[in-house]
Design a protein around this motif. Structure first.
Motif, PDB file in Angstrom:
ATOM      1  N   GLU A  12       0.880  -1.173   0.000  1.00 16.22           N
ATOM      2  CA  GLU A  12       0.000   0.000   0.000  1.00 16.22           C
ATOM      3  C   GLU A  12       0.907   1.209   0.000  1.00 16.22           C
ATOM      4  N   GLY A  13       0.934   1.963  -1.097  1.00 16.17           N
ATOM      5  CA  GLY A  13       1.791   3.143  -1.150  1.00 16.17           C
ATOM      6  C   GLY A  13       2.260   3.464  -2.542  1.00 16.17           C
ATOM      7  N   GLU A  14       3.580   3.485  -2.725  1.00 14.33           N
ATOM      8  CA  GLU A  14       4.163   3.883  -4.008  1.00 14.33           C
ATOM      9  C   GLU A  14       5.333   2.962  -4.342  1.00 14.33           C
ATOM     10  N   VAL A  15       5.435   2.583  -5.625  1.00 14.83           N
ATOM     11  CA  VAL A  15       6.484   1.677  -6.087  1.00 14.83           C
ATOM     12  C   VAL A  15       7.187   2.311  -7.283  1.00 14.83           C
ATOM     13  N   THR A  16       8.534   2.319  -7.254  1.00  7.92           N
ATOM     14  CA  THR A  16       9.340   2.805  -8.369  1.00  7.92           C
ATOM     15  C   THR A  16      10.491   1.826  -8.568  1.00  7.92           C
ATOM     16  N   CYS A  17      10.614   1.289  -9.785  1.00  6.95           N
ATOM     17  CA  CYS A  17      11.684   0.328 -10.049  1.00  6.95           C
ATOM     18  C   CYS A  17      11.890   0.122 -11.551  1.00  6.95           C
ATOM     19  N   LYS A  18      12.854  -0.744 -11.878  1.00  4.87           N
ATOM     20  CA  LYS A  18      13.175  -1.046 -13.270  1.00  4.87           C
ATOM     21  C   LYS A  18      12.191  -2.064 -13.846  1.00  4.87           C
ATOM     22  N   ASN A  19      11.970  -3.174 -13.160  1.00  8.17           N
ATOM     23  CA  ASN A  19      11.033  -4.226 -13.562  1.00  8.17           C
ATOM     24  C   ASN A  19      10.250  -4.674 -12.345  1.00  8.17           C
ATOM     25  N   ALA A  20       9.039  -5.220 -12.571  1.00 10.23           N
ATOM     26  CA  ALA A  20       8.245  -5.730 -11.462  1.00 10.23           C
ATOM     27  C   ALA A  20       7.408  -6.912 -11.918  1.00 10.23           C
ATOM     28  N   ASP A  21       7.299  -7.921 -11.021  1.00 14.05           N
ATOM     29  CA  ASP A  21       6.400  -9.058 -11.197  1.00 14.05           C
ATOM     30  C   ASP A  21       5.441  -9.047 -10.021  1.00 14.05           C
ATOM     31  N   LEU A  22       4.154  -8.956 -10.313  1.00  9.43           N
ATOM     32  CA  LEU A  22       3.154  -8.914  -9.250  1.00  9.43           C
ATOM     33  C   LEU A  22       2.343 -10.202  -9.245  1.00  9.43           C
ATOM     34  N   SER A  23       2.299 -10.855  -8.096  1.00  9.91           N
ATOM     35  CA  SER A  23       1.435 -12.020  -7.887  1.00  9.91           C
ATOM     36  C   SER A  23       0.482 -11.787  -6.726  1.00  9.91           C
ATOM     37  N   GLY A  24       0.786 -10.807  -5.880  1.00 12.63           N
ATOM     38  CA  GLY A  24      -0.018 -10.506  -4.699  1.00 12.63           C
ATOM     39  C   GLY A  24      -0.912  -9.297  -4.919  1.00 12.63           C
ATOM     40  N   GLU A  25      -1.213  -8.600  -3.821  1.00 13.43           N
ATOM     41  CA  GLU A  25      -2.125  -7.457  -3.851  1.00 13.43           C
ATOM     42  C   GLU A  25      -1.345  -6.153  -3.726  1.00 13.43           C
ATOM     43  N   VAL A  26      -1.597  -5.242  -4.667  1.00 10.76           N
ATOM     44  CA  VAL A  26      -0.907  -3.953  -4.671  1.00 10.76           C
ATOM     45  C   VAL A  26      -1.941  -2.852  -4.830  1.00 10.76           C
ATOM     46  N   ASN A  27      -1.925  -1.910  -3.882  1.00 11.16           N
ATOM     47  CA  ASN A  27      -2.784  -0.736  -3.935  1.00 11.16           C
ATOM     48  C   ASN A  27      -1.839   0.454  -3.917  1.00 11.16           C
ATOM     49  N   ALA A  28      -1.439   0.933  -5.109  1.00 14.54           N
ATOM     50  CA  ALA A  28      -0.345   1.895  -5.161  1.00 14.54           C
ATOM     51  C   ALA A  28      -0.297   2.639  -6.484  1.00 14.54           C
ATOM     52  N   LYS A  29       0.532   3.670  -6.473  1.00 19.47           N
ATOM     53  CA  LYS A  29       0.984   4.295  -7.721  1.00 19.47           C
ATOM     54  C   LYS A  29       2.299   3.585  -8.041  1.00 19.47           C
ATOM     55  N   ILE A  30       2.412   3.034  -9.237  1.00 17.40           N
ATOM     56  CA  ILE A  30       3.580   2.241  -9.586  1.00 17.40           C
ATOM     57  C   ILE A  30       4.205   2.790 -10.859  1.00 17.40           C
ATOM     58  N   THR A  31       5.523   3.038 -10.807  1.00 14.77           N
ATOM     59  CA  THR A  31       6.257   3.584 -11.947  1.00 14.77           C
ATOM     60  C   THR A  31       7.394   2.620 -12.275  1.00 14.77           C
ATOM     61  N   ILE A  32       7.336   2.037 -13.466  1.00 18.82           N
ATOM     62  CA  ILE A  32       8.283   1.019 -13.898  1.00 18.82           C
ATOM     63  C   ILE A  32       8.964   1.502 -15.170  1.00 18.82           C
ATOM     64  N   SER A  33      10.312   1.472 -15.207  1.00 17.02           N
ATOM     65  CA  SER A  33      11.010   1.984 -16.388  1.00 17.02           C
ATOM     66  C   SER A  33      11.048   0.978 -17.535  1.00 17.02           C
ATOM     67  N   GLU A  34      10.890  -0.315 -17.254  1.00 17.08           N
ATOM     68  CA  GLU A  34      10.929  -1.303 -18.325  1.00 17.08           C
ATOM     69  C   GLU A  34       9.638  -2.114 -18.390  1.00 17.08           C
ATOM     70  N   LEU A  35       9.554  -3.250 -17.670  1.00 23.71           N
ATOM     71  CA  LEU A  35       8.434  -4.178 -17.815  1.00 23.71           C
ATOM     72  C   LEU A  35       7.711  -4.428 -16.496  1.00 23.71           C
ATOM     73  N   LEU A  36       6.399  -4.290 -16.517  1.00 20.53           N
ATOM     74  CA  LEU A  36       5.531  -4.677 -15.405  1.00 20.53           C
ATOM     75  C   LEU A  36       4.756  -5.914 -15.831  1.00 20.53           C
ATOM     76  N   THR A  37       4.861  -6.994 -15.039  1.00 23.02           N
ATOM     77  CA  THR A  37       4.139  -8.232 -15.319  1.00 23.02           C
ATOM     78  C   THR A  37       3.180  -8.510 -14.176  1.00 23.02           C
ATOM     79  N   MET A  38       1.899  -8.695 -14.519  1.00 27.95           N
ATOM     80  CA  MET A  38       0.894  -9.076 -13.532  1.00 27.95           C
ATOM     81  C   MET A  38       0.551 -10.537 -13.762  1.00 27.95           C
ATOM     82  N   LYS A  39       0.869 -11.370 -12.775  1.00 29.71           N
ATOM     83  CA  LYS A  39       0.566 -12.797 -12.845  1.00 29.71           C
ATOM     84  C   LYS A  39      -0.927 -13.015 -12.605  1.00 29.71           C
ATOM     85  N   SER A  40      -1.405 -14.223 -12.856  1.00 28.35           N
ATOM     86  CA  SER A  40      -2.839 -14.517 -12.780  1.00 28.35           C
ATOM     87  C   SER A  40      -3.436 -14.293 -11.386  1.00 28.35           C
TER      88      SER A  40
END
Length: 135
Positions: free
Chosen positions: A56-84
C-alpha cells in the motif's frame, strides 16, 4: 583520511511472509515482498510481490512481477508483469505491460518509454501540451 569506497553490488532482499513494514525502502538490488509494506519502495532492480505479498503506497523500479495485492501508484522503467493471482488497484506508468488472464486490474495506465535506468527516471514529468490555434 582515506575514502571508503563501497562497491555497489546487486543484492536480493526479502520481506518475509508474516512481516509488516510501515515506512520507505530504498534498494540498489532486487527486492521480493511476501509480507506487507505500507509505504514506498524504490529499487534500481526488480521488485517481486509474491502471492502473499501486499503493498500500500508507491512503487518505483526497473522491472516488477506482481502475484499478490498492490494498492499503489507504480512507476516502472521497463516491464511490469501481472501474474494470474495479482490484484492491482491504482495508477501505472510503465514502458511495457503484461497481464496474465485472471489478474485483477482497476485503475489507470500510462505507457511511456523511459530512457533512464531503474529508479533514476523522473516521476510525474508532464510533456508540454500543444495548444490548438483557432482562426
Amino acid at each position: 583520511m582515506a575514502k571508503n569506497n563501497i562497491p555497489e553490488t546487486q543484492s536480493v532482499n526479502l520481506l518475509g511472509q508474516g512481516t509488516e513494514i510501515s515506512g520507505d525502502i530504498i534498494s540498489n538490488g532486487d527486492f521480493r515482498i511476501d509480507g506487507t509494506l505500507k509505504g514506498s519502495i524504490k529499487s534500481k532492480g526488480k521488485i517481486v510481490v509474491g502471492p502473499t505479498g501486499k503493498i500500500e503506497g508507491e512503487v518505483t523500479c526497473k522491472n516488477a512481477d506482481l502475484s499478490g495485492e498492490v494498492n499503489a501508484k507504480i512507476t516502472i522503467s521497463e516491464l511490469l508483469t501481472m501474474k494470474s493471482t495479482a490484484k492491482f488497484y491504482g495508477d501505472i506508468i510503465t514502458n511495457k505491460l503484461a497481464i496474465e488472464p485472471g489478474a485483477t486490474f482497476s485503475g489507470s495506465c500510462k505507457m511511456e518509454n523511459h530512457k533512464a535506468d531503474g529508479a533514476k527516471f523522473s516521476i510525474g514529468n508532464e510533456r508540454n501540451r500543444i495548444k490548438e490555434k483557432t482562426a
